[in-house]
Design an enzyme around this catalytic site. Structure first.
Site, mmCIF file in Angstrom:
data_model
loop_
_atom_site.group_PDB
_atom_site.id
_atom_site.type_symbol
_atom_site.label_atom_id
_atom_site.label_comp_id
_atom_site.label_asym_id
_atom_site.label_seq_id
_atom_site.Cartn_x
_atom_site.Cartn_y
_atom_site.Cartn_z
ATOM 1 C CG PHE A 161 -1.548 1.204 1.657
ATOM 2 C CD1 PHE A 161 -2.117 2.087 0.736
ATOM 3 C CD2 PHE A 161 -1.580 1.541 3.013
ATOM 4 C CE1 PHE A 161 -2.691 3.286 1.153
ATOM 5 C CE2 PHE A 161 -2.155 2.728 3.438
ATOM 6 C CZ PHE A 161 -2.697 3.609 2.513
ATOM 7 C CB THR B 99 0.335 -8.129 2.183
ATOM 8 O OG1 THR B 99 1.513 -7.342 2.381
ATOM 9 C CG2 THR B 99 0.136 -9.063 3.358
ATOM 10 C CB SER C 241 4.275 1.026 13.869
ATOM 11 O OG SER C 241 2.908 1.034 14.201
ATOM 12 C CE1 TYR D 146 3.987 -4.410 12.229
ATOM 13 C CE2 TYR D 146 2.631 -3.133 13.757
ATOM 14 C CZ TYR D 146 3.299 -3.252 12.544
ATOM 15 O OH TYR D 146 3.269 -2.201 11.644
HETATM 16 N N1 LIG Z 1 -0.573 1.226 6.955
HETATM 17 C C1 LIG Z 1 -0.346 1.844 8.107
HETATM 18 O O1 LIG Z 1 -1.193 2.590 8.609
HETATM 19 C C2 LIG Z 1 0.980 1.670 8.840
HETATM 20 C C3 LIG Z 1 1.106 2.234 10.128
HETATM 21 C C4 LIG Z 1 2.300 2.071 10.812
HETATM 22 C C5 LIG Z 1 3.359 1.418 10.227
HETATM 23 N N2 LIG Z 1 3.208 0.886 8.976
HETATM 24 C C6 LIG Z 1 4.378 0.238 8.375
HETATM 25 O O2 LIG Z 1 4.544 0.732 7.049
HETATM 26 C C7 LIG Z 1 5.086 -0.295 6.216
HETATM 27 C C8 LIG Z 1 4.208 -0.495 4.994
HETATM 28 O O3 LIG Z 1 2.916 -0.899 5.434
HETATM 29 P P1 LIG Z 1 1.679 -1.081 4.437
HETATM 30 O O4 LIG Z 1 0.466 -0.628 5.160
HETATM 31 O O5 LIG Z 1 2.003 -0.490 3.113
HETATM 32 O O6 LIG Z 1 1.600 -2.676 4.369
HETATM 33 P P2 LIG Z 1 1.537 -3.660 3.114
HETATM 34 O O7 LIG Z 1 1.282 -5.023 3.677
HETATM 35 O O8 LIG Z 1 0.608 -3.136 2.082
HETATM 36 O O9 LIG Z 1 3.023 -3.564 2.543
HETATM 37 C C9 LIG Z 1 4.084 -4.358 3.017
HETATM 38 C C10 LIG Z 1 4.832 -4.891 1.797
HETATM 39 O O10 LIG Z 1 5.933 -5.670 2.253
HETATM 40 C C11 LIG Z 1 5.967 -6.882 1.524
HETATM 41 N N3 LIG Z 1 6.639 -7.894 2.344
HETATM 42 C C12 LIG Z 1 6.171 -8.488 3.466
HETATM 43 N N4 LIG Z 1 7.076 -9.359 3.938
HETATM 44 C C13 LIG Z 1 8.148 -9.295 3.104
HETATM 45 C C14 LIG Z 1 9.393 -9.963 3.056
HETATM 46 N N5 LIG Z 1 9.730 -10.902 3.956
HETATM 47 N N6 LIG Z 1 10.258 -9.650 2.078
HETATM 48 C C15 LIG Z 1 9.935 -8.732 1.124
HETATM 49 N N7 LIG Z 1 8.753 -8.087 1.111
HETATM 50 C C16 LIG Z 1 7.875 -8.378 2.082
HETATM 51 C C17 LIG Z 1 4.509 -7.206 1.221
HETATM 52 O O11 LIG Z 1 4.329 -8.101 0.133
HETATM 53 C C18 LIG Z 1 3.968 -5.809 0.918
HETATM 54 O O12 LIG Z 1 4.143 -5.480 -0.435
HETATM 55 C C19 LIG Z 1 5.237 -1.521 7.105
HETATM 56 O O13 LIG Z 1 6.551 -1.545 7.612
HETATM 57 C C20 LIG Z 1 4.269 -1.268 8.239
HETATM 58 O O14 LIG Z 1 4.627 -1.950 9.417
HETATM 59 C C21 LIG Z 1 2.041 0.989 8.272
#
Ligand SMILES: NC(=O)c1ccc[n+]([C@@H]2O[C@H](COP(=O)([O-])OP(=O)(O)OC[C@H]3O[C@@H](n4cnc5c(N)ncnc54)[C@H](O)[C@@H]3O)[C@@H](O)[C@H]2O)c1
Length: 312
Positions: free
Chosen positions: A12, A36, A118, A142
């Site tokens: 995302f 994902t 986060s 997490y």
């Molecule tokens: N969405 C939010 O509100 C939010 C809030 C706080 C922190 N975050 C952090 O921001 C980052 C992105 O989150 P997001 O919401 O876009 O999530 P998301 O799940 O859409 O994106 C994560 C991406 O990482 C990839 N991935 C997962 N495990 C992997 C691995 N072992 N090797 C390579 N790729 C891998 C997934 O395929 C995905 O494309 C993450 O680190 C998440 O913890 C997000």
């Protein structure tokens, strides 16, 4: 023009970042295991390496020739961190150490890393608003891993000279968000139920309060931190400072979809839920000079427009 590696670039937030970097004329390579994320999220101009951040070799190879790395890959699921504790740890903390380690070895000088931490690491700290100096009280694996990433970022900076900047993201939402995301998946769930004429379900009394941040606003900090790497492994809240309850979110979603909705209540999840999570954006604004200024109404409008194209 620079060459950047984006881990998790098919996800995302990552896919929005990739779009922005390409639009600015940079060359982008993405490392993603597509667990994902989706390859169709990625513009054609970006190169995709199918690989795993928890594999040090894959990480080192992907980092070769890059000028900087945005590290967003993670298993961003509290539920997965409960069910599959060891694997999520391997990816969320082990993968981050691999990123820092590869960044120190890749060139004569270490290259900069910007990574996603986060707001979940504040856990049940009841302070309102939460500032960067508020005590972390992580409640799940997490969140503990996200906090540990910040500690290791300081090691990367102090011991290995890697310029590292972290962002404690609050509840990021926008087009391409994952319906299963613990952060803002609720928006997708509400919208799809409202569009189908079904009632929405809230946990408990629906008065859980969150700080929703539009994804486009988040990206501007990631790119600014990469453009001007700073010393000291600093971390910044990325938030609006505005509190929105889940009930308010349900009402606003229904209003923007021009539908009536009924609200039903369900028991809270087994790990419990944090009642209030609202961030203090002052340090962020002081450092970068701009705010997360997309209103929830405007951001939600853009998100719903996209969701309508996804909902049969
Ligand atoms: N969405 C939010 O509100 C939010 C809030 C706080 C922190 N975050 C952090 O921001 C980052 C992105 O989150 P997001 O919401 O876009 O999530 P998301 O799940 O859409 O994106 C994560 C991406 O990482 C990839 N991935 C997962 N495990 C992997 C691995 N072992 N090797 C390579 N790729 C891998 C997934 O395929 C995905 O494309 C993450 O680190 C998440 O913890 C997000």
């Amino acid at each position: 023009m620079a060459r950047y590696l984006v881990t998790g670039g098919c996800g995302f937030i990552g896919s929005h970042l990739v779009e922005r970097l390409l639009a600015a004329g940079h060359e982008v390579t993405v490392l993603d295991d597509l667990s994902t994320g989706k390859s169709e999220n990625l513009p054609e101009a970006a190169a995709l390496i199918y690989g795993d951040v928890s594999d040090p070799q894959a990480m080192a190879e992907a980092m070769a020739g890059q000028d900087g790395c945005f590290h967003l890959a993670a298993i961003a699921s509290v539920e997965r961190s409960r069910e599959d504790w060891a694997r999520t740890h391997q990816v969320n903390l082990g993968g981050t150490i691999n990123v820092f380690d590869a960044a120190r070895h890749v060139a004569e000088q270490p290259i900069p890393v910007v990574y996603a931490s986060s707001a979940a690491l504040y856990g049940d700290n009841p302070a309102v608003p939460l500032s960067e100096s508020s005590e972390p009280r992580p409640l799940t694996a997490y969140c503990v891993d996200k906090l540990a990433c910040e500690h290791y970022a300081r090691v990367a900076d102090r011991i290995h000279g890697v310029p590292v900047t972290g962002f404690r993201l609050f509840n990021v939402y926008g087009p391409r968000q994952h319906p299963a995301s613990p952060y803002s998946g609720v928006i997708s769930l509400f919208a799809s139920r409202i569009l189908r004429g079904e009632p929405v379900t809230v946990f408990g009394d629906g008065e859980l309060v969150r700080d929703f941040v539009y994804v486009g606003d988040v990206i501007q900090y990631l790119t600014a931190a990469m453009a001007q790497p700073m010393p000291g492994a600093q971390v910044f809240n990325v938030c609006t400072g505005t509190a929105t309850s889940v009930n308010q979110l349900a009402r606003l979603t229904a209003e923007l979809l021009e539908k009536e909705t009924a609200v039903t209540s369900a028991p809270p999840p087994p790990e419990g839920d944090i009642r209030v999570s609202v961030g203090d954006p002052r340090r962020l604004m002081a450092e970068f000079g701009f705010a997360c200024d997309t209103s929830l109404r405007d951001g939600l409008r853009k998100t719903l427009k996209w969701l309508k194209t996804q909902t049969p």
